[in-house]
Design a protein around this motif. Structure first.
Motif, PDB file in Angstrom:
ATOM      1  N   SER A   1      14.187  -2.073  18.746  1.00  0.00           N
ATOM      2  CA  SER A   1      13.663  -3.290  18.146  1.00  0.00           C
ATOM      3  C   SER A   1      13.831  -3.197  16.638  1.00  0.00           C
ATOM      4  O   SER A   1      14.352  -2.218  16.128  1.00  0.00           O
ATOM      5  CB  SER A   1      12.185  -3.460  18.505  1.00  0.00           C
ATOM      6  OG  SER A   1      11.705  -4.696  18.040  1.00  0.00           O
ATOM      7  N   TYR A   2      13.409  -4.224  15.933  1.00  0.00           N
ATOM      8  CA  TYR A   2      13.457  -4.205  14.478  1.00  0.00           C
ATOM      9  C   TYR A   2      12.183  -4.830  13.929  1.00  0.00           C
ATOM     10  O   TYR A   2      11.463  -5.519  14.624  1.00  0.00           O
ATOM     11  CB  TYR A   2      14.693  -4.946  13.949  1.00  0.00           C
ATOM     12  CG  TYR A   2      14.689  -6.429  14.246  1.00  0.00           C
ATOM     13  CD1 TYR A   2      14.217  -7.340  13.309  1.00  0.00           C
ATOM     14  CD2 TYR A   2      15.146  -6.910  15.461  1.00  0.00           C
ATOM     15  CE1 TYR A   2      14.207  -8.694  13.591  1.00  0.00           C
ATOM     16  CE2 TYR A   2      15.144  -8.256  15.738  1.00  0.00           C
ATOM     17  CZ  TYR A   2      14.673  -9.149  14.802  1.00  0.00           C
ATOM     18  OH  TYR A   2      14.658 -10.483  15.081  1.00  0.00           O
ATOM     19  N   GLY A   3      11.925  -4.562  12.689  1.00  0.00           N
ATOM     20  CA  GLY A   3      10.745  -5.131  12.054  1.00  0.00           C
ATOM     21  C   GLY A   3      10.190  -4.194  11.008  1.00  0.00           C
ATOM     22  O   GLY A   3      10.283  -2.979  11.137  1.00  0.00           O
ATOM     23  N   TYR A   4       9.571  -4.764   9.999  1.00  0.00           N
ATOM     24  CA  TYR A   4       9.070  -3.982   8.865  1.00  0.00           C
ATOM     25  C   TYR A   4       7.920  -3.059   9.246  1.00  0.00           C
ATOM     26  O   TYR A   4       7.901  -1.895   8.895  1.00  0.00           O
ATOM     27  CB  TYR A   4       8.619  -4.938   7.755  1.00  0.00           C
ATOM     28  CG  TYR A   4       7.943  -4.244   6.602  1.00  0.00           C
ATOM     29  CD1 TYR A   4       8.692  -3.542   5.669  1.00  0.00           C
ATOM     30  CD2 TYR A   4       6.569  -4.266   6.470  1.00  0.00           C
ATOM     31  CE1 TYR A   4       8.083  -2.887   4.624  1.00  0.00           C
ATOM     32  CE2 TYR A   4       5.947  -3.621   5.425  1.00  0.00           C
ATOM     33  CZ  TYR A   4       6.706  -2.926   4.504  1.00  0.00           C
ATOM     34  OH  TYR A   4       6.094  -2.283   3.475  1.00  0.00           O
ATOM     35  N   GLN A   5       6.977  -3.565   9.988  1.00  0.00           N
ATOM     36  CA  GLN A   5       5.745  -2.832  10.229  1.00  0.00           C
ATOM     37  C   GLN A   5       5.846  -1.776  11.328  1.00  0.00           C
ATOM     38  O   GLN A   5       5.042  -0.861  11.366  1.00  0.00           O
ATOM     39  CB  GLN A   5       4.643  -3.832  10.584  1.00  0.00           C
ATOM     40  CG  GLN A   5       3.242  -3.342  10.343  1.00  0.00           C
ATOM     41  CD  GLN A   5       2.944  -3.022   8.902  1.00  0.00           C
ATOM     42  OE1 GLN A   5       3.447  -3.677   7.983  1.00  0.00           O
ATOM     43  NE2 GLN A   5       2.145  -2.020   8.665  1.00  0.00           N
ATOM     44  N   ILE A   6       6.833  -1.872  12.189  1.00  0.00           N
ATOM     45  CA  ILE A   6       6.896  -0.978  13.342  1.00  0.00           C
ATOM     46  C   ILE A   6       6.864   0.488  12.928  1.00  0.00           C
ATOM     47  O   ILE A   6       6.134   1.283  13.495  1.00  0.00           O
ATOM     48  CB  ILE A   6       8.158  -1.250  14.197  1.00  0.00           C
ATOM     49  CG1 ILE A   6       8.038  -2.602  14.888  1.00  0.00           C
ATOM     50  CG2 ILE A   6       8.363  -0.162  15.230  1.00  0.00           C
ATOM     51  CD1 ILE A   6       9.281  -2.993  15.669  1.00  0.00           C
ATOM     52  N   ILE A   7       7.644   0.836  11.934  1.00  0.00           N
ATOM     53  CA  ILE A   7       7.781   2.250  11.584  1.00  0.00           C
ATOM     54  C   ILE A   7       6.668   2.769  10.673  1.00  0.00           C
ATOM     55  O   ILE A   7       6.438   3.966  10.610  1.00  0.00           O
ATOM     56  CB  ILE A   7       9.153   2.510  10.943  1.00  0.00           C
ATOM     57  CG1 ILE A   7       9.461   3.992  10.927  1.00  0.00           C
ATOM     58  CG2 ILE A   7       9.225   2.002   9.548  1.00  0.00           C
ATOM     59  CD1 ILE A   7      10.737   4.353  11.537  1.00  0.00           C
ATOM     60  N   LYS A   8       5.954   1.891  10.017  1.00  0.00           N
ATOM     61  CA  LYS A   8       5.011   2.276   8.973  1.00  0.00           C
ATOM     62  C   LYS A   8       4.013   3.356   9.409  1.00  0.00           C
ATOM     63  O   LYS A   8       3.805   4.320   8.686  1.00  0.00           O
ATOM     64  CB  LYS A   8       4.269   1.047   8.462  1.00  0.00           C
ATOM     65  CG  LYS A   8       3.433   1.337   7.249  1.00  0.00           C
ATOM     66  CD  LYS A   8       2.825   0.076   6.691  1.00  0.00           C
ATOM     67  CE  LYS A   8       1.945   0.422   5.521  1.00  0.00           C
ATOM     68  NZ  LYS A   8       1.261  -0.733   5.005  1.00  0.00           N
ATOM     69  N   ASP A   9       3.395   3.211  10.564  1.00  0.00           N
ATOM     70  CA  ASP A   9       2.328   4.132  10.965  1.00  0.00           C
ATOM     71  C   ASP A   9       2.697   5.077  12.108  1.00  0.00           C
ATOM     72  O   ASP A   9       1.842   5.772  12.614  1.00  0.00           O
ATOM     73  CB  ASP A   9       1.090   3.332  11.377  1.00  0.00           C
ATOM     74  CG  ASP A   9       0.502   2.569  10.201  1.00  0.00           C
ATOM     75  OD1 ASP A   9       0.543   3.094   9.074  1.00  0.00           O
ATOM     76  OD2 ASP A   9       0.037   1.448  10.410  1.00  0.00           O
ATOM     77  N   ALA A  10       3.940   5.141  12.524  1.00  0.00           N
ATOM     78  CA  ALA A  10       4.275   5.912  13.730  1.00  0.00           C
ATOM     79  C   ALA A  10       4.933   7.247  13.401  1.00  0.00           C
ATOM     80  O   ALA A  10       5.821   7.685  14.123  1.00  0.00           O
ATOM     81  CB  ALA A  10       5.171   5.073  14.632  1.00  0.00           C
TER      82      ALA A  10
END
Length: 84
Positions: A23-32
């Motif tokens: 998937s894509y998106g700004y917030q997805i990676i922030k906290d994982a």
């Protein structure tokens, strides 16, 4: 609900989503932290960042899934209290 529990539950939802496909998106990676990796790919003449689940993320997801019974018990307890 305890903020740490909500954060952990949300992270597992994201990991479950990515287990079905990138998937894509700004917030997805922030906290994982370490659970996801990213790569860039052109789409419609623009570069998009896509995120994919890592082996660490798959392990976290599997461990969380093993806690299903405890999660169901907590949910039942909460729903019973909410009905009063």
């Amino acid at each position: 609900m305890e903020p740490q529990f909500k954060r952990g539950f949300l992270e597992m939802c994201v990991l479950a989503t990515l287990a079905h496909g990138d998937s894509y998106g700004y917030q997805i990676i922030k906290d994982a932290q370490g659970s996801l990796s990213e790569y860039a790919q052109e789409h419609g003449g623009r570069t998009r960042k896509y995120y994919t689940i890592t082996e660490q993320g798959r392990r976290q997801l599997a461990e969380f899934a093993q806690e299903e019974q405890a999660i169901q018990e907590i949910l039942a307890y909460v729903l019973k209290g909410a009905a009063k």
